[in-house]
Write an enzyme that holds these catalytic residues in place. Structure first.
Site, PDB file in Angstrom:
ATOM      1  N   TYR A 161       0.842  -1.199   0.000  1.00  0.00           N
ATOM      2  CA  TYR A 161       0.000   0.000   0.000  1.00  0.00           C
ATOM      3  C   TYR A 161       0.876   1.246   0.000  1.00  0.00           C
ATOM      4  O   TYR A 161       1.797   1.366   0.829  1.00  0.00           O
ATOM      5  CB  TYR A 161      -0.901   0.020   1.250  1.00  0.00           C
ATOM      6  CG  TYR A 161      -1.825   1.214   1.280  1.00  0.00           C
ATOM      7  CD1 TYR A 161      -2.850   1.333   0.339  1.00  0.00           C
ATOM      8  CD2 TYR A 161      -1.662   2.239   2.212  1.00  0.00           C
ATOM      9  CE1 TYR A 161      -3.705   2.438   0.337  1.00  0.00           C
ATOM     10  CE2 TYR A 161      -2.517   3.342   2.223  1.00  0.00           C
ATOM     11  CZ  TYR A 161      -3.534   3.432   1.287  1.00  0.00           C
ATOM     12  OH  TYR A 161      -4.373   4.524   1.277  1.00  0.00           O
TER      13      TYR A 161
ATOM     14  N   ASP B 271       9.271   4.023   0.225  1.00  0.00           N
ATOM     15  CA  ASP B 271       8.094   4.599   0.876  1.00  0.00           C
ATOM     16  C   ASP B 271       8.279   4.412   2.377  1.00  0.00           C
ATOM     17  O   ASP B 271       8.002   3.347   2.922  1.00  0.00           O
ATOM     18  CB  ASP B 271       6.829   3.894   0.373  1.00  0.00           C
ATOM     19  CG  ASP B 271       5.571   4.397   1.088  1.00  0.00           C
ATOM     20  OD1 ASP B 271       5.709   5.161   2.079  1.00  0.00           O
ATOM     21  OD2 ASP B 271       4.469   4.015   0.673  1.00  0.00           O
TER      22      ASP B 271
ATOM     23  N   LYS C 177       3.083  10.575   8.281  1.00  0.00           N
ATOM     24  CA  LYS C 177       2.738   9.995   9.589  1.00  0.00           C
ATOM     25  C   LYS C 177       3.510  10.640  10.746  1.00  0.00           C
ATOM     26  O   LYS C 177       3.242  11.775  11.104  1.00  0.00           O
ATOM     27  CB  LYS C 177       2.932   8.484   9.546  1.00  0.00           C
ATOM     28  CG  LYS C 177       1.959   7.829   8.537  1.00  0.00           C
ATOM     29  CD  LYS C 177       1.624   6.420   8.881  1.00  0.00           C
ATOM     30  CE  LYS C 177       0.848   5.744   7.775  1.00  0.00           C
ATOM     31  NZ  LYS C 177      -0.520   5.428   8.066  1.00  0.00           N
TER      32      LYS C 177
HETATM   33  C1  PLP Z   1       3.424   2.774   3.482  1.00  0.00           C
HETATM   34  C2  PLP Z   1       2.350   3.800   3.296  1.00  0.00           C
HETATM   35  N1  PLP Z   1       2.450   4.651   2.266  1.00  0.00           N
HETATM   36  C3  PLP Z   1       1.536   5.608   2.052  1.00  0.00           C
HETATM   37  C4  PLP Z   1       0.453   5.739   2.889  1.00  0.00           C
HETATM   38  C5  PLP Z   1      -0.566   6.798   2.639  1.00  0.00           C
HETATM   39  O1  PLP Z   1      -0.455   7.787   3.599  1.00  0.00           O
HETATM   40  P1  PLP Z   1      -1.704   8.745   3.895  1.00  0.00           P
HETATM   41  O2  PLP Z   1      -2.759   7.916   4.545  1.00  0.00           O
HETATM   42  O3  PLP Z   1      -1.120   9.802   4.806  1.00  0.00           O
HETATM   43  O4  PLP Z   1      -2.146   9.309   2.601  1.00  0.00           O
HETATM   44  C6  PLP Z   1       0.307   4.864   3.981  1.00  0.00           C
HETATM   45  C7  PLP Z   1      -0.859   4.967   4.884  1.00  0.00           C
HETATM   46  O5  PLP Z   1      -1.185   4.104   5.655  1.00  0.00           O
HETATM   47  C8  PLP Z   1       1.287   3.877   4.193  1.00  0.00           C
HETATM   48  O6  PLP Z   1       1.199   3.024   5.219  1.00  0.00           O
END
Ligand code: PLP
Length: 460
Positions: free
Chosen positions: A162, A272, A300
């Site tokens: 994700y 990421d 986050k």
């Molecule tokens: C690894 C990862 N990338 C991107 C995101 C997306 O972040 P956001 O919810 O702040 O858009 C998340 C969200 O859980 C994530 O865990």
């Protein structure tokens, strides 16, 4: 233990504990009735939905949250990995109050914006970075810049991962366990990589071939893909530690092999670090695993609970944001978020803080390990700084296909069991615990005790 007996026992526990949870939460039930009128599923994000309704929270302080029925919980949900600072940390509250008094928004950078950018660059070893407002924006912009820098369109992501909810990464995303196998394009059936149908409706058909998928921890699959399509691939994006299927750590050499392959093929390697950046070590993955990507995305924990994201990396790639790759946003560098982030990174999330959270995390994982061993459950724990989890499979996971072998019935039972015993967790089988600087050993012991009783109940 006999797996079918275990599943039956788990189903019994799930039924009893869900019923108990419903009885304890009349306030959430009635707020839900009101909420569904103005918001689909009665929540602000699909990830906040609950069955039949979510537990709505009212406030939080330290390591504790209170729901709308006035019940308190020790919080291991951690706002999906945001709250390593805990709730209402005085240093962060004070920083937000101080700037709120002097103007909440300008859409103009301030000295604090510069100071936070300097802190992010030095902590995560980036030449340059730009602010955004979420993890989704961070990965979206990193991919756009990689495409601009390479002049290529295609990207590679890992099976089941994700990266937020923008179109190009909505392929092979958990949860789609039962349909994943049906979604392979026949064109690539005999290869270790493939393209698939998207996991969300609304992704244009014209994009369906742009995203290749390979298994996590398999550099040879990426090598095979490069051999066939290397000159078309702008970026390989991955969570260096996969944190949406429990936790999957990279096997030794995997991250470096990806870096070498990307260097050889003129492709941008994007880590990421939205979830792992602020949780697994002071300096994120680069520090913990010693491999530097070309670009990385953060969010986050970066904002101490306020809305923020960032992406950055090598200057030669980042300069594309001033050479035609769109990178902008009215709220980028918003003073409240920047003040909260600066206080979080410079005052709260120090090296000592990561040592402290690491010790709590290890105590938690070891306690859960003992309970698992005592009851002989098909489970293991992962312990990684402020993050950790129990996964219901005997052996550690190496990729998404391993995750499909976990026993979901055990998660369905453990969630209401833990919540009914004052441990606030994320629902579902793919999330994990987050500890904060405001958690104590007593908090951790409370989790271990509740989990130990759950294991005993399962094996009765
Ligand atoms: C690894 C990862 N990338 C991107 C995101 C997306 O972040 P956001 O919810 O702040 O858009 C998340 C969200 O859980 C994530 O865990």
């Amino acid at each position: 233990m006999d797996i079918e007996r275990l599943k039956t026992r788990a189903a019994e526990i799930t039924e009893t504990e869900n019923q108990r949870l419903l009885e304890r939460s009349p306030g959430s039930a009635s707020l839900f009735e009101r909420a569904v009128k103005s918001m689909p599923a009665g929540v602000a994000s699909n990830f906040q939905a609950g069955d039949p309704y979510p537990i709505y929270l009212k406030h939080g302080s330290g390591s504790t949250v209170w729901d709308v029925d006035g019940i308190d919980y020790t919080d291991f949900h951690g706002g999906f990995g945001v709250n390593v600072v805990g709730h209402a940390h005085p240093a962060i509250v004070e920083a937000i109050r101080a700037v709120a008094d002097q103007g909440i928004h300008f859409a103009v950078s301030t000295e604090n914006t510069v100071a936070l950018a300097e802190e992010v660059c030095s902590r995560f070893q980036l030449d340059q970075m730009r602010f955004v407002n979420s993890g989704t924006e961070a990965t979206m912009d990193a991919i756009r810049v990689a495409r601009a820098a390479t002049g290529r369109d295609k990207i590679v992501k890992m099976e089941g991962s994700y990266h937020g909810h923008h179109d190009v990464v909505l392929f092979s995303v958990v949860p789609e366990a039962d349909v994943l196998g049906l979604r392979h394009n026949t064109e690539h059936e005999d290869k270790p990589y493939y393209t698939t149908h998207p996991t969300s409706k609304g992704v244009p058909h014209s994009m369906w071939g742009d995203t290749y998928v390979t298994p996590f921890n398999d550099a040879s699959a990426v090598e095979a893909l490069f051999a066939d399509h290397g000159s078309e691939i702008a970026a390989v994006i991955l969570e260096p530690v996969m944190m949406n299927i429990g936790i999957v750590v990279p096997t030794p050499g995997y991250l470096q092999a990806l870096r070498d392959l990307c260097d050889k093929n003129g492709t941008v390697l994007i880590f990421d670090e939205v979830k792992c950046g602020g949780t697994i070590a002071y300096g994120g993955t680069t520090e913990r695993f010693g491999v530097r990507p070309h670009l990385a995305a953060y969010a986050k924990a970066l904002g101490g609970g306020a809305t923020i994201g960032a992406f950055g990396g090598e200057a030669a790639i980042m300069e594309w944001v001033t050479k035609g790759a769109a990178q902008q946003g009215t709220f980028n560098g918003n003073p409240l978020s920047v003040a909260a982030g600066l206080a979080a990174l410079t005052k709260v999330l120090t090296r000592d803080a990561y040592d402290y959270m690491g010790k709590l995390g290890t105590m938690l994982a070891e306690g859960c390990d003992r309970a698992i061993a005592d009851s002989d459950l098909p489970a293991h724990t992962v312990d990684l700084g402020a993050k950790g989890c129990v996964s219901y499979r005997k052996e550690p996971l190496t990729n998404y296909q391993d995750f499909l072998e976990t026993v979901p019935e055990l998660y369905y039972a453990s969630y209401p069991w833990m919540v009914n015993r004052g441990i606030f967790m994320t629902p579902g089988d793919e999330e994990q615990w987050t500890v904060s600087v405001q958690h104590t050993e007593d908090d951790v012991q409370k989790y271990i005790d509740a989990f130990g009783e759950f294991c005993q109940e399962l094996s009765r």
